[in-house]
Design a protein around this motif. Structure first.
Motif, mmCIF file in Angstrom:
data_model
loop_
_atom_site.group_PDB
_atom_site.id
_atom_site.type_symbol
_atom_site.label_atom_id
_atom_site.label_comp_id
_atom_site.label_asym_id
_atom_site.label_seq_id
_atom_site.Cartn_x
_atom_site.Cartn_y
_atom_site.Cartn_z
ATOM 1 N N HIS A 57 0.720 -1.147 0.103
ATOM 2 C CA HIS A 57 -0.019 -0.009 -0.051
ATOM 3 C C HIS A 57 0.857 1.265 -0.056
ATOM 4 N N VAL A 58 0.126 2.393 -0.469
ATOM 5 C CA VAL A 58 1.056 3.701 -0.446
ATOM 6 C C VAL A 58 -0.100 4.551 0.619
ATOM 7 N N GLY A 59 0.419 4.842 1.590
ATOM 8 C CA GLY A 59 -0.050 5.579 2.590
ATOM 9 C C GLY A 59 0.307 6.962 2.768
ATOM 10 N N CYS A 60 1.523 7.491 2.458
ATOM 11 C CA CYS A 60 2.024 8.783 2.540
ATOM 12 C C CYS A 60 2.819 9.344 1.190
ATOM 13 N N ASP A 61 3.551 8.112 0.731
ATOM 14 C CA ASP A 61 4.732 8.617 -0.137
ATOM 15 C C ASP A 61 5.769 9.356 0.163
ATOM 16 N N SER A 82 7.723 8.436 3.031
ATOM 17 C CA SER A 82 8.598 7.560 4.058
ATOM 18 C C SER A 82 8.051 7.632 5.647
ATOM 19 N N GLN A 83 6.825 8.021 5.806
ATOM 20 C CA GLN A 83 6.535 8.235 7.194
ATOM 21 C C GLN A 83 5.645 7.055 7.852
ATOM 22 N N CYS A 84 4.776 6.366 6.893
ATOM 23 C CA CYS A 84 4.016 5.532 7.407
ATOM 24 C C CYS A 84 4.188 4.106 7.625
ATOM 25 N N GLY A 85 5.166 3.559 6.407
ATOM 26 C CA GLY A 85 5.484 1.957 6.369
ATOM 27 C C GLY A 85 4.482 1.204 5.823
ATOM 28 N N ALA A 86 3.300 1.669 5.316
ATOM 29 C CA ALA A 86 2.425 0.936 4.605
ATOM 30 C C ALA A 86 3.014 0.024 3.286
ATOM 31 N N CYS A 87 4.121 0.836 2.838
ATOM 32 C CA CYS A 87 4.569 0.370 1.708
ATOM 33 C C CYS A 87 5.654 -0.532 1.790
ATOM 34 N N LYS A 141 11.147 0.693 2.851
ATOM 35 C CA LYS A 141 9.909 1.461 2.354
ATOM 36 C C LYS A 141 10.106 1.694 0.877
ATOM 37 N N CYS A 195 8.530 3.123 -1.233
ATOM 38 C CA CYS A 195 8.280 4.410 -1.678
ATOM 39 C C CYS A 195 9.610 5.312 -1.852
#
Ligand code: FES
Ligand code: FES
Length: 163
Positions: free
Chosen positions: A37-41, A43-48, A58, A60
């Motif tokens: 997933h892409v949550g922020c693009d 480098s903050q959220c870790g979803a990627c 990460k 992204c």
């Protein structure tokens, strides 16, 4: 344009991509692996989070061209059609998700933690997951899932932590 050659979840893949293409864009857009997933693009959220040559990254923050020649594992590669992997199975057993948006990145960060540490110590688990944000669960059941997965891996006779 660059020719990018990767192994993704054990499958050799080759694509011609724009030099600016991010690894996450290659995985999702070109290869259809939308579990990442892409949550922020930013480098903050870790979803990627995915594993690249065994390390959690990460996706992204990595250019597809930088990853060329590497071995990528995504959340799709944690399980087979016949069997959930230890980490996804632990999320089911411990109710480790709600909306599920953070879950693929969490699972990849946890898989890396089990490879490199795997301690059941809360503080070490917290540190391992500090780059992954969850807005739903309060983290308690995610921490339980880490411990569940670590025990399952050990019981299956697989290595936990660096040997
Ligand atoms: Fe990569 Fe948030 S999308 S860290
Ligand atoms: Fe919703 Fe983590 S389960 S953000």
């Amino acid at each position: 344009m660059s020719r990018v050659e990767l192994r993704v979840n054990g499958v050799a893949t080759s694509r011609e991509v724009d030099d600016r293409t991010l690894l996450v864009e290659l995985l999702r857009g070109e290869l259809g692996l939308t579990g990442t997933h892409v949550g922020c693009d930013t480098s903050q959220c870790g979803a990627c989070t995915v594993k690249l040559d065994g390390a959690a990254v990460k996706s992204c923050t990595v250019l597809a061209a930088q990853a060329s020649g590497g071995e990528v594992l995504t959340v799709e590669g944690l399980s087979t059609p016949q069997q959930l992997g230890e980490v996804p199975a632990a999320f089911v057993a411990c109710h480790g998700l709600q909306c599920g948006f953070c879950t693929p990145g969490m699972m990849m960060a946890i898989d890396y933690y089990l490879d490199t540490d795997g301690s059941l110590d809360d503080e070490r688990i917290h540190r391992a997951l500090e780059g992954n944000i969850c807005r739903c669960t309060g983290y308690v059941n995610i921490i339980e899932a880490v411990k569940h997965a670590a025990r399952a891996r050990a019981e299956a006779g697989k290595p936990v932590g660096r040997q």
